[in-house]
Design a protein around this motif. Sequence first.
Motif, PDB file in Angstrom:
ATOM      1  N   THR A 143       0.863  -1.193   0.000  1.00  0.00           N
ATOM      2  CA  THR A 143       0.000   0.000   0.000  1.00  0.00           C
ATOM      3  C   THR A 143       0.898   1.242   0.000  1.00  0.00           C
ATOM      4  N   PHE A 144       0.278   2.405  -0.173  1.00  0.00           N
ATOM      5  CA  PHE A 144       1.071   3.642  -0.173  1.00  0.00           C
ATOM      6  C   PHE A 144       1.773   3.851   1.171  1.00  0.00           C
ATOM      7  N   ARG A 145       1.208   3.248   2.229  1.00  0.00           N
ATOM      8  CA  ARG A 145       1.815   3.423   3.543  1.00  0.00           C
ATOM      9  C   ARG A 145       3.164   2.696   3.652  1.00  0.00           C
ATOM     10  N   GLY A 200      -8.787   8.519  -2.761  1.00  0.00           N
ATOM     11  CA  GLY A 200      -9.257   7.135  -2.705  1.00  0.00           C
ATOM     12  C   GLY A 200      -8.254   6.139  -3.259  1.00  0.00           C
ATOM     13  N   PHE A 201      -6.982   6.558  -3.353  1.00  0.00           N
ATOM     14  CA  PHE A 201      -5.947   5.657  -3.868  1.00  0.00           C
ATOM     15  C   PHE A 201      -5.234   4.977  -2.699  1.00  0.00           C
ATOM     16  N   GLU A 202      -5.248   3.642  -2.707  1.00  0.00           N
ATOM     17  CA  GLU A 202      -4.610   2.918  -1.604  1.00  0.00           C
ATOM     18  C   GLU A 202      -3.329   2.231  -2.027  1.00  0.00           C
ATOM     19  N   THR A 203      -3.399   1.572  -3.180  1.00  0.00           N
ATOM     20  CA  THR A 203      -2.229   0.804  -3.609  1.00  0.00           C
ATOM     21  C   THR A 203      -1.544   1.493  -4.786  1.00  0.00           C
ATOM     22  N   PRO A 204      -0.218   1.553  -4.727  1.00  0.00           N
ATOM     23  CA  PRO A 204       0.494   2.142  -5.855  1.00  0.00           C
ATOM     24  C   PRO A 204       0.378   1.240  -7.087  1.00  0.00           C
ATOM     25  N   ILE A 262       4.060   1.023 -11.866  1.00  0.00           N
ATOM     26  CA  ILE A 262       5.081   2.028 -12.212  1.00  0.00           C
ATOM     27  C   ILE A 262       5.374   2.926 -11.001  1.00  0.00           C
ATOM     28  N   GLN A 263       4.356   3.186 -10.195  1.00  0.00           N
ATOM     29  CA  GLN A 263       4.574   4.013  -8.992  1.00  0.00           C
ATOM     30  C   GLN A 263       5.464   3.285  -7.995  1.00  0.00           C
ATOM     31  N   GLU A 264       5.236   1.978  -7.889  1.00  0.00           N
ATOM     32  CA  GLU A 264       6.039   1.175  -6.974  1.00  0.00           C
ATOM     33  C   GLU A 264       7.507   1.173  -7.421  1.00  0.00           C
ATOM     34  N   THR A 311       0.464   5.892 -20.956  1.00  0.00           N
ATOM     35  CA  THR A 311      -0.442   6.724 -20.169  1.00  0.00           C
ATOM     36  C   THR A 311      -1.551   5.832 -19.636  1.00  0.00           C
ATOM     37  N   GLY A 312      -1.987   6.119 -18.452  1.00  0.00           N
ATOM     38  CA  GLY A 312      -3.029   5.280 -17.861  1.00  0.00           C
ATOM     39  C   GLY A 312      -2.453   4.329 -16.831  1.00  0.00           C
ATOM     40  N   THR A 313      -1.114   4.281 -16.769  1.00  0.00           N
ATOM     41  CA  THR A 313      -0.478   3.379 -15.815  1.00  0.00           C
ATOM     42  C   THR A 313      -0.244   4.085 -14.467  1.00  0.00           C
ATOM     43  N   GLY A 314      -0.534   5.378 -14.426  1.00  0.00           N
ATOM     44  CA  GLY A 314      -0.307   6.134 -13.193  1.00  0.00           C
ATOM     45  C   GLY A 314       1.086   6.732 -13.128  1.00  0.00           C
ATOM     46  N   LYS A 315       1.696   6.982 -14.292  1.00  0.00           N
ATOM     47  CA  LYS A 315       3.096   7.439 -14.283  1.00  0.00           C
ATOM     48  C   LYS A 315       3.262   8.864 -13.738  1.00  0.00           C
ATOM     49  N   THR A 316       2.217   9.694 -13.879  1.00  0.00           N
ATOM     50  CA  THR A 316       2.357  11.070 -13.378  1.00  0.00           C
ATOM     51  C   THR A 316       2.646  11.051 -11.878  1.00  0.00           C
ATOM     52  N   TYR A 317       1.870  10.270 -11.134  1.00  0.00           N
ATOM     53  CA  TYR A 317       2.137  10.161  -9.698  1.00  0.00           C
ATOM     54  C   TYR A 317       3.406   9.341  -9.458  1.00  0.00           C
ATOM     55  N   GLY A 318       3.760   8.505 -10.428  1.00  0.00           N
ATOM     56  CA  GLY A 318       5.019   7.754 -10.334  1.00  0.00           C
ATOM     57  C   GLY A 318       6.193   8.692 -10.124  1.00  0.00           C
ATOM     58  N   ASP A 370      -3.236  20.004 -12.658  1.00  0.00           N
ATOM     59  CA  ASP A 370      -4.415  19.582 -11.915  1.00  0.00           C
ATOM     60  C   ASP A 370      -4.097  18.384 -11.002  1.00  0.00           C
ATOM     61  N   GLU A 371      -3.344  17.416 -11.565  1.00  0.00           N
ATOM     62  CA  GLU A 371      -2.970  16.220 -10.793  1.00  0.00           C
ATOM     63  C   GLU A 371      -2.094  16.608  -9.604  1.00  0.00           C
ATOM     64  N   ILE A 372      -1.128  17.509  -9.863  1.00  0.00           N
ATOM     65  CA  ILE A 372      -0.216  17.900  -8.779  1.00  0.00           C
ATOM     66  C   ILE A 372      -0.996  18.641  -7.691  1.00  0.00           C
ATOM     67  N   LEU A 399      -3.658  12.516 -22.893  1.00  0.00           N
ATOM     68  CA  LEU A 399      -4.803  13.085 -22.193  1.00  0.00           C
ATOM     69  C   LEU A 399      -5.349  12.081 -21.194  1.00  0.00           C
ATOM     70  N   ASP A 400      -5.615  12.556 -20.017  1.00  0.00           N
ATOM     71  CA  ASP A 400      -6.160  11.633 -19.035  1.00  0.00           C
ATOM     72  C   ASP A 400      -7.636  11.935 -18.851  1.00  0.00           C
ATOM     73  N   ILE A 401      -8.453  11.132 -19.468  1.00  0.00           N
ATOM     74  CA  ILE A 401      -9.894  11.294 -19.296  1.00  0.00           C
ATOM     75  C   ILE A 401     -10.385   9.987 -18.686  1.00  0.00           C
ATOM     76  N   ASP A 402     -11.061  10.104 -17.560  1.00  0.00           N
ATOM     77  CA  ASP A 402     -11.478   8.901 -16.833  1.00  0.00           C
ATOM     78  C   ASP A 402     -12.582   8.140 -17.544  1.00  0.00           C
ATOM     79  N   ASN A 403     -12.601   6.859 -17.288  1.00  0.00           N
ATOM     80  CA  ASN A 403     -13.738   6.014 -17.680  1.00  0.00           C
ATOM     81  C   ASN A 403     -14.151   6.107 -19.136  1.00  0.00           C
ATOM     82  N   ARG A 453      -8.151   2.422 -18.300  1.00  0.00           N
ATOM     83  CA  ARG A 453      -7.149   3.104 -17.500  1.00  0.00           C
ATOM     84  C   ARG A 453      -7.267   2.743 -16.030  1.00  0.00           C
ATOM     85  N   ALA A 454      -6.127   2.779 -15.378  1.00  0.00           N
ATOM     86  CA  ALA A 454      -6.060   2.496 -13.942  1.00  0.00           C
ATOM     87  C   ALA A 454      -6.945   1.293 -13.571  1.00  0.00           C
ATOM     88  N   GLU A 455      -6.641   0.215 -14.256  1.00  0.00           N
ATOM     89  CA  GLU A 455      -7.245  -1.088 -13.961  1.00  0.00           C
ATOM     90  C   GLU A 455      -8.764  -1.194 -14.159  1.00  0.00           C
TER      91      GLU A 455
HETATM   92  P1  AMP Z   1      -1.443   8.650 -15.646  1.00  0.00           P
HETATM   93  O1  AMP Z   1      -0.923   7.388 -16.270  1.00  0.00           O
HETATM   94  O2  AMP Z   1      -0.448   9.301 -14.799  1.00  0.00           O
HETATM   95  O3  AMP Z   1      -2.008   9.572 -16.692  1.00  0.00           O
HETATM   96  O4  AMP Z   1      -2.658   8.270 -14.648  1.00  0.00           O
HETATM   97  C1  AMP Z   1      -3.815   7.609 -15.028  1.00  0.00           C
HETATM   98  C2  AMP Z   1      -4.957   7.752 -14.022  1.00  0.00           C
HETATM   99  O5  AMP Z   1      -4.805   6.866 -12.939  1.00  0.00           O
HETATM  100  C3  AMP Z   1      -5.121   9.132 -13.413  1.00  0.00           C
HETATM  101  O6  AMP Z   1      -6.471   9.505 -13.496  1.00  0.00           O
HETATM  102  C4  AMP Z   1      -4.742   8.973 -11.976  1.00  0.00           C
HETATM  103  O7  AMP Z   1      -5.488   9.836 -11.152  1.00  0.00           O
HETATM  104  C5  AMP Z   1      -5.072   7.522 -11.707  1.00  0.00           C
HETATM  105  N1  AMP Z   1      -4.199   6.930 -10.689  1.00  0.00           N
HETATM  106  C6  AMP Z   1      -2.897   7.245 -10.485  1.00  0.00           C
HETATM  107  N2  AMP Z   1      -2.412   6.487  -9.499  1.00  0.00           N
HETATM  108  C7  AMP Z   1      -3.388   5.676  -9.081  1.00  0.00           C
HETATM  109  C8  AMP Z   1      -3.486   4.663  -8.071  1.00  0.00           C
HETATM  110  N3  AMP Z   1      -2.453   4.333  -7.313  1.00  0.00           N
HETATM  111  N4  AMP Z   1      -4.657   4.035  -7.922  1.00  0.00           N
HETATM  112  C9  AMP Z   1      -5.707   4.345  -8.693  1.00  0.00           C
HETATM  113  N5  AMP Z   1      -5.692   5.289  -9.646  1.00  0.00           N
HETATM  114  C10 AMP Z   1      -4.545   5.945  -9.853  1.00  0.00           C
END
Ligand code: AMP
Length: 452
Positions: free
Chosen positions: A2-4, A20-24, A27-29, A47-54, A88-90, A307-311, A336-338
Motif C-alpha cells: 500500500t502507499f503506507r 481514494g488511492f490505496e495501492t500504488p 510504475i509508482q512502486e 499513459t493510464g499506468t499512473g506514471k504522473t504520480y510515479g 491539476d494532478e499535482i 490526455l487523461d480522461i477517466d472512464n 485506465r487504472a485497472e
Molecule cells: P497517468 O498514467 O499518470 O495519466 O494516470 C492515469 C490515471 O490513474 C489518473 O487519473 C490517476 O489519477 C489515476 N491513478 C494514479 N495512481 C493511481 C493509483 N495508485 N490508484 C488508482 N488510480 C490511480
Amino acid sequence: MTFRDLNLSTPLINALDDLGFETPTPIQEQAFSVVMSGKDVVGIAQTGTGKTYGYMLPILRMLKYSVQQNPRVLIIVPTRELVVQVVDEIEKLTTYINIRICGVYGGTNINTQKQAVSEGLDIVVATPGRLYDLAVSRALQLKSIQKIVIDEVDVMLDLGFRHQLMNIFDILPRQRQNIMFSATMTDHVDQIISEIFTTPQRISVAKSGTPLENIKQFGYKVPNFYTKVNLLAYLLQDKDTYHKTLIFVGYKKIADRLFDALEKTYPDEICIIHSNKTQNYRLRSIEQFRNGNNRILIATDVMARGLDIDNVSQVINLDTPEYPENYMHRIGRTGRAEKEGVSIVLTTEKEQNYLDCIEDLMEMEIEKLPLPNSVEISQLLTPEEQPKIKEIYNPHKRPNDDEAGASFHEKKEKNKKVNLGGKYKREIKKKYKKPKTKGDKTYNLKHKKKKK
Ligand code: AMP
C-alpha cells in the motif's frame, strides 16, 4: 503493497486518501525508490499506468518548503492540454502541502504568464516553446532547477520539439536530476538519452507495444469512409454502452468531415479537438467530454495522446493507424487504472497492411466482427477515395507530348527579351558589318602597314 509502505509523508498520504488511492500502481512502486535515489531515470510506461504520480510522489516527498522565487522542479510536456492536466494532478496531491505550481503554454497571452511566474513558484509545468520564451526574456529564471521531468518524450520529438528541448538543456544548471517518461522507445528517444543523461536507471512496466491486458479489442472490415460513418452512427445508438466514446482520426480534415457527418444524427452529444481549433475551444471540448455533457469526442492522435480522461467506455479507431505505436497510444485511453476498456478498429482494404503490423507488434490477432446487417454500405466516396480518372484511349494524343503544367502561362512581351550584350557594340557591328573595339585603330594600322 500500500502507499503506507512507501516512505511517504503524512500530507501526501492524506491527499492520496482523499483521492481514494490505496495501492500504488506497478510504475509508482518501481519509480519511487529510483527517483528518490537522485539518479537519472528513464521510464517506459503508457499513459493510464499512473506514471504522473510515479514521478510526482517521490519529487514532492523530497521537495522542502522554500520561500525562494525561482522554481526548483521543471516538468516539460508536449501539449497545452497536458500542462493543464498535470497541474491539476499535482494540485490534488498537494492539498496539504504548501507548494506553488504554475502551468505555462503557448497560444495564450505571455504577459499574464510572466506575471504569474513573477509571483514566485516551486514547480513549473510547461510546453517547450513557451518555457524557452519565458526563460530567454528572463521572466522565468531556471538557475535553481534541481529536477527536470520530460514526459511523453516520444510525442515531443514527433512534434518536432527536439531543437527547443536541446536549447532548454543548455540553459539549465549542470547539477540536476533528469527524469524522462516515454510510452515507446525509439531511436530518437535513445539519442536524447545518450546525449543528456548520465548512466540512467531504467524502469519499465510494459514492453513497448504490449497492449494493456484489460482492453477488449475488436475490429470491423469496412469498405469506405461513409460506410464507417454509417457503422458509427449505428453503434452509437446504444447510449448506455457508448456513454463515453473517444473516436480517433488520423487527420484534422477527416476529423472535421466525420464531425459534420455525425453531428446531424447526434447533435449536442458530440465534440471535437484538433490543433486547428482554438485553445478555448479545445479546453471546452475536453471539459464537456470529461464531465459527461458530450458522450462522444473526436480527436486526432497528437491532441489526445497523454490526455487523461477517466472512464472512457470505448476507443474507436476510425482509421487504422499507419504506425502501430499510435494504435497502442490510442487504445491506452481506455482501460485506465485497472478499469475494463474496449477498443474498436475500422479497417478498409487499403489499411489492411497497417492492421497486420499492429497485430504483429502485439503478437495477437484482433477479433473481427461482421458488419451488422442494418449498416448500409455507402457508395459515396470521399475525394481521396475516388479513383483517379485516366484517359483510356485518345488517338489524337501523342505519347510524348510535352504538355505545359497547370500553372503555365505565356510570358509578357517585355519579359521575353534576352540579354544580347552591350547596346553600343551591337550598333557598331550593325554599322561596320563587323565588331569594332577601341583597340581597332592601332590594330588596323599595323595590319595596313604589313599589307604594304
Ligand atoms: P497517468 O498514467 O499518470 O495519466 O494516470 C492515469 C490515471 O490513474 C489518473 O487519473 C490517476 O489519477 C489515476 N491513478 C494514479 N495512481 C493511481 C493509483 N495508485 N490508484 C488508482 N488510480 C490511480
